[in-house]
Design an enzyme around this catalytic site. Structure first.
Site, PDB file in Angstrom:
ATOM      1  N   HIS A 273      35.038  27.310  39.541  1.00  0.00           N
ATOM      2  CA  HIS A 273      35.093  28.195  40.715  1.00  0.00           C
ATOM      3  C   HIS A 273      34.813  27.376  41.959  1.00  0.00           C
ATOM      4  O   HIS A 273      34.042  26.436  41.938  1.00  0.00           O
ATOM      5  CB  HIS A 273      34.051  29.323  40.598  1.00  0.00           C
ATOM      6  CG  HIS A 273      34.360  30.487  41.473  1.00  0.00           C
ATOM      7  ND1 HIS A 273      33.971  30.530  42.775  1.00  0.00           N
ATOM      8  CD2 HIS A 273      35.078  31.613  41.236  1.00  0.00           C
ATOM      9  CE1 HIS A 273      34.404  31.664  43.309  1.00  0.00           C
ATOM     10  NE2 HIS A 273      35.083  32.335  42.401  1.00  0.00           N
ATOM     11  N   ASP A 331      37.725  35.567  35.193  1.00  0.00           N
ATOM     12  CA  ASP A 331      39.007  35.691  34.472  1.00  0.00           C
ATOM     13  C   ASP A 331      38.905  35.332  32.999  1.00  0.00           C
ATOM     14  O   ASP A 331      39.860  35.544  32.249  1.00  0.00           O
ATOM     15  CB  ASP A 331      40.047  34.785  35.153  1.00  0.00           C
ATOM     16  CG  ASP A 331      40.353  35.291  36.553  1.00  0.00           C
ATOM     17  OD1 ASP A 331      40.191  34.524  37.513  1.00  0.00           O
ATOM     18  OD2 ASP A 331      40.709  36.478  36.675  1.00  0.00           O
TER      19      ASP A 331
END
Ligand code: SDX
Length: 396
Positions: A273, A331
């Site tokens: 991320h 996700d």
């Protein structure tokens, strides 16, 4: 490094803006919507309460909740003409291609009556977008499988209505299981907003020109599609399936070796991320939801879940990922949950766009409401040719 400057490439990807909607602490793995921890919202609220919070800054009391739900419910239908827009697409078109077109197409129906600088117009545009996204995503799905569109049913919940429009047919209703309905509602909450991510920044920049909110949200849909962003849930599910096809859990080591070989260009989808350098708090909640849904469906032994859990364990102990502070993100498990609910893989990112619409419109409206806002105009570091004169072609 250029002839003129030495600069940090990271500088080019940071565009500062001021917002009071969502706060992320990447090192602590903390996510707050208007000050409320995501863990508490996902456990104690539903998606429409979260939408009210993101849009207006406060969780609704019972009366306001009923009024807001009623407002959204009565905007879930779309203009009948939208069906003809859909029919222009190939049946096998990617749902995000269809959604980019459909959301932009909403402008055609509301553009003339929407002045983005009018607070009331901004509010009704937000309601229309939140209300219509499930209808449009379900229409894109029905169109792809050649089934008739299902109209929304006002007596159903937001998530329940989406499942109805996706899976019911004129021949038989879809029995919405409370566990699946709750799981989907939680997926919507976890994806609702996330500070200045790529698609939200796109919506802000696009909306800063004064264009109508439907066109600005369509730009966000287009950006979210990318595999480095919202497209990662589809790519992650495909990655788990690829490992399964390679031979399952025993082949995880081979796959990780490919990831470590940078020349392969293979990424561990659903990991890493730009902000979280610790665990993405949404990933933990998504993993819990995943296990609840699979248990309810008797799929505890789902091979892809086994691979995901094993892959996460191995990666969290592997120096390559630990040294790069790579942890599962939102996700990583969302695809397994959506697949268990029956949502087809190519539709995963469209579901993400459905859920993120409230965040996009809340952030856009926050920017437009600031009387000081101006059209965005990021600057550049010029690294091209210095001034020079044109030569006649015979001398080039
Ligand atoms: C979302 O911004 C948001 O908030 C987005 C989002 C939201 O809610 O809006 O949270 C939603 O987009 C989540 C991210 C979904 N994307 C994926 O899961 C795709 C896989 N992830 C990678 O593409 C990547 O992690 C990014 C794009 C998300 C972040 O990439 P960065 O900025 O390069 O990450 P980094 O600087 O922390 O990388 C450090 C190192 C680099 O290697 P080195 O140059 O140091 O050797 O880790 C490597 C990266 O190449 N790396 C990965 C990796 N992610 C980073 N290597 C393998 N697999 C990965 N997933």
């Amino acid at each position: 490094q250029t002839g003129m400057f030495t600069y940090d490439p990271g500088f080019l990807s940071t565009a500062a803006c001021q917002s009071g909607i969502t706060y992320i602490d990447g090192d602590k793995g903390e996510l707050l919507y208007r000050g409320y921890p995501i863990e508490q919202l996902a456990t104690n609220c539903d998606y429409l309460e979260t939408c009210h919070l993101l849009l207006y800054g406060e969780l609704p009391d019972a009366k306001k909740k009923a009024e807001f739900n009623d407002l959204v419910t009565h905007h879930t239908m779309v203009n009948e003409q939208m069906q003809f827009f859909l029919r222009g697409f190939r049946r096998d078109a990617h749902p995000m291609a269809v959604m980019t077109g459909l959301v932009g197409g909403l402008s055609a129906f509301y553009h003339d009556s929407t002045d983005i600088n009018n607070p009331e117009h901004r509010e009704i545009a937000a309601i229309r977008l939140i209300a219509k996204m499930p209808t449009l995503v379900a229409m894109a799905y029905k169109y792809s499988i050649g089934q008739p569109f299902m109209y929304p049913k006002n007596e159903l919940s937001y998530a329940g209505n989406f499942l109805h429009m996706m899976f019911a047919t004129p021949c038989e209703p879809f029995k919405v299981s409370p566990t699946l309905e709750k799981a989907l509602d939680r997926i919507f909450i976890l994806h609702a907003d996330h500070e200045q991510n790529a698609s939200t920044s796109t919506v802000r920049l696009c909306g800063s020109s004064g264009t109508n909110p439907f066109a600005a949200i369509a730009a966000g849909v287009a950006c979210l599609w990318g595999p480095a962003h919202g497209g990662a849930n589809e790519a992650c599910l495909n990655m788990l399936q690829e490992i399964q096809d390679m031979g399952g859990v025993d082949k995880i080591g081979d796959f990780i070796a490919k990831v470590k070989d940078k020349s392969s260009g293979v990424k561990l989808m659903g990991f890493g991320h730009r902000v979280y350098k610790n665990y993405d708090p949404r990933a933990k909640l998504m993993q819990e939801t995943c296990k609840e849904v699979l248990a309810e469906l008797g799929l505890e032994n789902d091979p892809l879940l086994k691979i995901a859990v094993a892959l996460e364990k191995i990666a969290l102990e592997d120096e390559y990922f630990v040294s790069r502070k790579l942890y599962p993100n939102v996700d990583f498990y969302s695809g397994i949950v959506q697949r268990a609910i029956g949502i087809p893989v190519p539709l995963f990112t469209a579901v993400f766009a459905l859920a993120r619409t409230v965040g996009w419109i809340a952030q856009l409206n926050e920017m437009i409401a600031d009387p000081e806002y101006k059209i965005g105009r990021p600057r550049q570091l010029f690294v091209g040719s210095e001034r020079r004169d044109v030569k006649p072609i015979a001398q080039r």
